[in-house]
Scaffold this motif. Structure first.
Motif, PDB file in Angstrom:
ATOM      1  N   UNK A  16       0.815  -1.211   0.000  1.00 58.04           N
ATOM      2  CA  UNK A  16       0.000   0.000   0.000  1.00 58.04           C
ATOM      3  C   UNK A  16       0.848   1.261   0.000  1.00 58.04           C
ATOM      4  N   UNK A  17       1.777   1.338   0.959  1.00 59.69           N
ATOM      5  CA  UNK A  17       2.535   2.563   1.196  1.00 59.69           C
ATOM      6  C   UNK A  17       4.007   2.300   1.420  1.00 59.69           C
ATOM      7  N   UNK A  18       4.789   3.332   1.214  1.00 61.13           N
ATOM      8  CA  UNK A  18       6.160   3.379   1.716  1.00 61.13           C
ATOM      9  C   UNK A  18       6.145   4.494   2.746  1.00 61.13           C
ATOM     10  N   UNK A  19       6.574   4.184   3.985  1.00 69.27           N
ATOM     11  CA  UNK A  19       6.545   5.161   5.062  1.00 69.27           C
ATOM     12  C   UNK A  19       7.954   5.482   5.545  1.00 69.27           C
ATOM     13  N   UNK A  67       4.274  10.034  -5.250  1.00 67.18           N
ATOM     14  CA  UNK A  67       5.494  10.094  -4.443  1.00 67.18           C
ATOM     15  C   UNK A  67       5.785  11.507  -3.960  1.00 67.18           C
ATOM     16  N   UNK A  68       6.424  11.584  -2.787  1.00 60.48           N
ATOM     17  CA  UNK A  68       6.881  12.862  -2.252  1.00 60.48           C
ATOM     18  C   UNK A  68       8.191  12.614  -1.495  1.00 60.48           C
ATOM     19  N   UNK A  69       9.340  12.913  -2.127  1.00 57.43           N
ATOM     20  CA  UNK A  69      10.632  12.694  -1.468  1.00 57.43           C
ATOM     21  C   UNK A  69      11.008  13.769  -0.441  1.00 57.43           C
ATOM     22  N   UNK A  70      10.371  14.938  -0.493  1.00 58.47           N
ATOM     23  CA  UNK A  70      10.705  16.034   0.415  1.00 58.47           C
ATOM     24  C   UNK A  70      10.042  15.814   1.768  1.00 58.47           C
ATOM     25  N   UNK A  98       2.481  12.169  -9.281  1.00 60.79           N
ATOM     26  CA  UNK A  98       2.429  10.939 -10.060  1.00 60.79           C
ATOM     27  C   UNK A  98       3.134  11.261 -11.371  1.00 60.79           C
ATOM     28  N   UNK A  99       4.270  10.639 -11.606  1.00 62.75           N
ATOM     29  CA  UNK A  99       5.083  10.960 -12.769  1.00 62.75           C
ATOM     30  C   UNK A  99       4.438  10.456 -14.050  1.00 62.75           C
ATOM     31  N   UNK A 100       4.259  11.362 -14.982  1.00 65.04           N
ATOM     32  CA  UNK A 100       3.786  11.089 -16.350  1.00 65.04           C
ATOM     33  C   UNK A 100       2.505  10.290 -16.443  1.00 65.04           C
TER      34      UNK A 100
END
Length: 185
Positions: A16-19, A67-70, A98-100
């Protein structure tokens, strides 16, 4: 097509997620326990710390992950060891990309259940298919309009000009959650 949810909506989905854990910024994927988020695995990883969502995985397998890397722009999901029961956005600068994503056809549909930021000042974007509120070709923006206080949607044609504006989009409240259905054809 993509499906993002902390609940299992596609039977073949496994994660589901990456936390991210607040104490050391370590990250871990969290899957499902039956049809819901595996909160036991989440609690085991997070402990008494807080956790933030780095990635909402696309359950379709098409790879359109949000995704949100910040660090400062990630929604919280655990507060000091207590599961929030949802992703909590701060209403200021939390967002995911969401990329592309591709529209693919001449229609767009969005179904959303959550709590909208109607109590916060200024317009709030719910979904944007463009770069920075631009009038780019075939862009789409679903947002909370300030005056009047309502949901609106703008869609641009192939040349970047506004080809459709809709206001007072359908919303239904169920307790503290709003359900939004938006369709552009």
């Amino acid at each position: 097509v993509f499906v993002l949810s902390i609940e299992k909506l596609i039977s073949s989905a496994t994660v589901s997620l990456r936390v991210r854990r607040s104490s050391d910024n370590a990250e871990q994927d969290v899957g499902f326990s039956g049809a819901t988020l595996d909160t036991a695995a989440l609690a085991s990883f997070v402990g008494s710390n807080s956790a933030y969502v780095v990635t909402f995985y696309d359950q379709t397998g098409n790879g359109f992950h949000a995704q949100q890397p910040t660090v400062g722009k990630q929604a919280r999901i655990v507060n000091a060891g207590t599961y929030d029961g949802k992703a909590v956005f701060d209403g200021t600068d939390d967002f995911y990309v969401i990329t592309a994503p591709t529209m693919g056809t001449q229609f767009f549909a969005l179904y959303f259940a959550g709590t909208l930021p109607f109590s916060l000042a200024g317009p709030k974007v719910v979904y944007e298919h463009s770069a920075d509120y631009s009038f780019a070709a075939q862009s789409l923006l679903l947002f909370r309009n300030v005056s009047p206080n309502q949901l609106s949607m703008n869609q641009c044609n192939a040349g970047g000009g506004v080809s459709g504006q809709r206001q007072n989009l359908f919303t239904t409240s169920f307790g503290s959650r709003e359900v939004i259905s938006a369709l552009y054809d």
